[in-house]
Design a protein around this motif. Structure first.
Motif, PDB file in Angstrom:
ATOM      1  N   GLY A   7       0.818  -1.217   0.000  1.00  0.00           N
ATOM      2  CA  GLY A   7       0.000   0.000   0.000  1.00  0.00           C
ATOM      3  C   GLY A   7       0.842   1.253   0.000  1.00  0.00           C
ATOM      4  N   ARG A   8       1.926   1.248   0.778  1.00  0.00           N
ATOM      5  CA  ARG A   8       2.822   2.410   0.817  1.00  0.00           C
ATOM      6  C   ARG A   8       3.482   2.634  -0.531  1.00  0.00           C
ATOM      7  NH1 ARG A   8       6.535   1.165   5.670  1.00  0.00           N
ATOM      8  NH2 ARG A   8       5.077  -0.308   6.533  1.00  0.00           N
ATOM      9  N   LYS A  11       1.070   4.147  -3.103  1.00  0.00           N
ATOM     10  CA  LYS A  11       0.853   5.585  -2.915  1.00  0.00           C
ATOM     11  C   LYS A  11       1.902   6.415  -3.648  1.00  0.00           C
ATOM     12  CE  LYS A  11       0.874   6.207   1.459  1.00  0.00           C
ATOM     13  NZ  LYS A  11       0.764   6.741   2.818  1.00  0.00           N
ATOM     14  N   LEU A  12       3.100   5.881  -3.760  1.00  0.00           N
ATOM     15  CA  LEU A  12       4.160   6.626  -4.441  1.00  0.00           C
ATOM     16  C   LEU A  12       3.903   6.773  -5.934  1.00  0.00           C
ATOM     17  CD1 LEU A  12       7.375   5.320  -2.679  1.00  0.00           C
ATOM     18  CD2 LEU A  12       6.075   7.412  -2.230  1.00  0.00           C
ATOM     19  N   SER A  13       3.021   5.961  -6.487  1.00  0.00           N
ATOM     20  CA  SER A  13       2.710   6.096  -7.912  1.00  0.00           C
ATOM     21  C   SER A  13       1.953   7.391  -8.201  1.00  0.00           C
ATOM     22  CB  SER A  13       1.926   4.880  -8.416  1.00  0.00           C
ATOM     23  OG  SER A  13       0.643   4.837  -7.836  1.00  0.00           O
ATOM     24  N   TRP A  14       1.407   8.025  -7.159  1.00  0.00           N
ATOM     25  CA  TRP A  14       0.718   9.309  -7.319  1.00  0.00           C
ATOM     26  C   TRP A  14       1.595  10.489  -6.931  1.00  0.00           C
ATOM     27  CZ3 TRP A  14      -2.513   5.392  -5.090  1.00  0.00           C
ATOM     28  CH2 TRP A  14      -3.514   4.954  -5.948  1.00  0.00           C
ATOM     29  N   LEU A  15       2.878  10.230  -6.757  1.00  0.00           N
ATOM     30  CA  LEU A  15       3.798  11.283  -6.350  1.00  0.00           C
ATOM     31  C   LEU A  15       4.024  12.267  -7.498  1.00  0.00           C
ATOM     32  CD1 LEU A  15       5.416  11.952  -3.801  1.00  0.00           C
ATOM     33  CD2 LEU A  15       7.330  10.717  -4.791  1.00  0.00           C
ATOM     34  N   ASP A  41       1.249  10.590   4.772  1.00  0.00           N
ATOM     35  CA  ASP A  41      -0.132  10.550   4.282  1.00  0.00           C
ATOM     36  C   ASP A  41      -0.271  11.704   3.288  1.00  0.00           C
ATOM     37  OD1 ASP A  41      -2.779   9.922   3.947  1.00  0.00           O
ATOM     38  OD2 ASP A  41      -3.434  11.008   5.726  1.00  0.00           O
ATOM     39  N   LEU A  44      -3.468  14.110  -2.791  1.00  0.00           N
ATOM     40  CA  LEU A  44      -3.366  13.845  -4.226  1.00  0.00           C
ATOM     41  C   LEU A  44      -2.886  15.064  -5.002  1.00  0.00           C
ATOM     42  CD1 LEU A  44      -6.553  11.680  -4.869  1.00  0.00           C
ATOM     43  CD2 LEU A  44      -4.189  10.930  -4.662  1.00  0.00           C
ATOM     44  N   GLN A  49       1.504  18.165  -2.019  1.00  0.00           N
ATOM     45  CA  GLN A  49       2.531  17.169  -1.735  1.00  0.00           C
ATOM     46  C   GLN A  49       3.888  17.845  -1.557  1.00  0.00           C
ATOM     47  OE1 GLN A  49       2.714  14.296  -4.900  1.00  0.00           O
ATOM     48  NE2 GLN A  49       0.714  13.410  -4.415  1.00  0.00           N
TER      49      GLN A  49
END
Length: 56
Positions: A7-8, A11-15, A41, A44, A49
């Motif tokens: 899961g962590r 999440k990095l794919s949306w960085l 956390d 988006l 970010q």
């Protein structure tokens, strides 16, 4: 790899692309570690970010 770790990483794919470019170039804010990045956390919104991780 367990679900939490996966899961962590997902999440990095949306960085933000600019964050990725800056990390790749070695331009990393003081205090930003691999652990902090994986545990963050992140919103988006890419501008948010950058603020959250100290790039602004």
């Amino acid at each position: 790899m367990d679900r939490r770790q996966l899961g962590r990483l997902v999440k990095l794919s949306w960085l933000s692309p600019s964050i990725i470019e800056r990390i790749h170039a070695g331009d990393i804010p003081r205090g930003l570690t691999r652990s902090r990045l994986l545990e963050a956390d992140l919103p988006l919104d890419w501008d948010e970010q950058e603020r959250a991780l100290g790039f602004c």
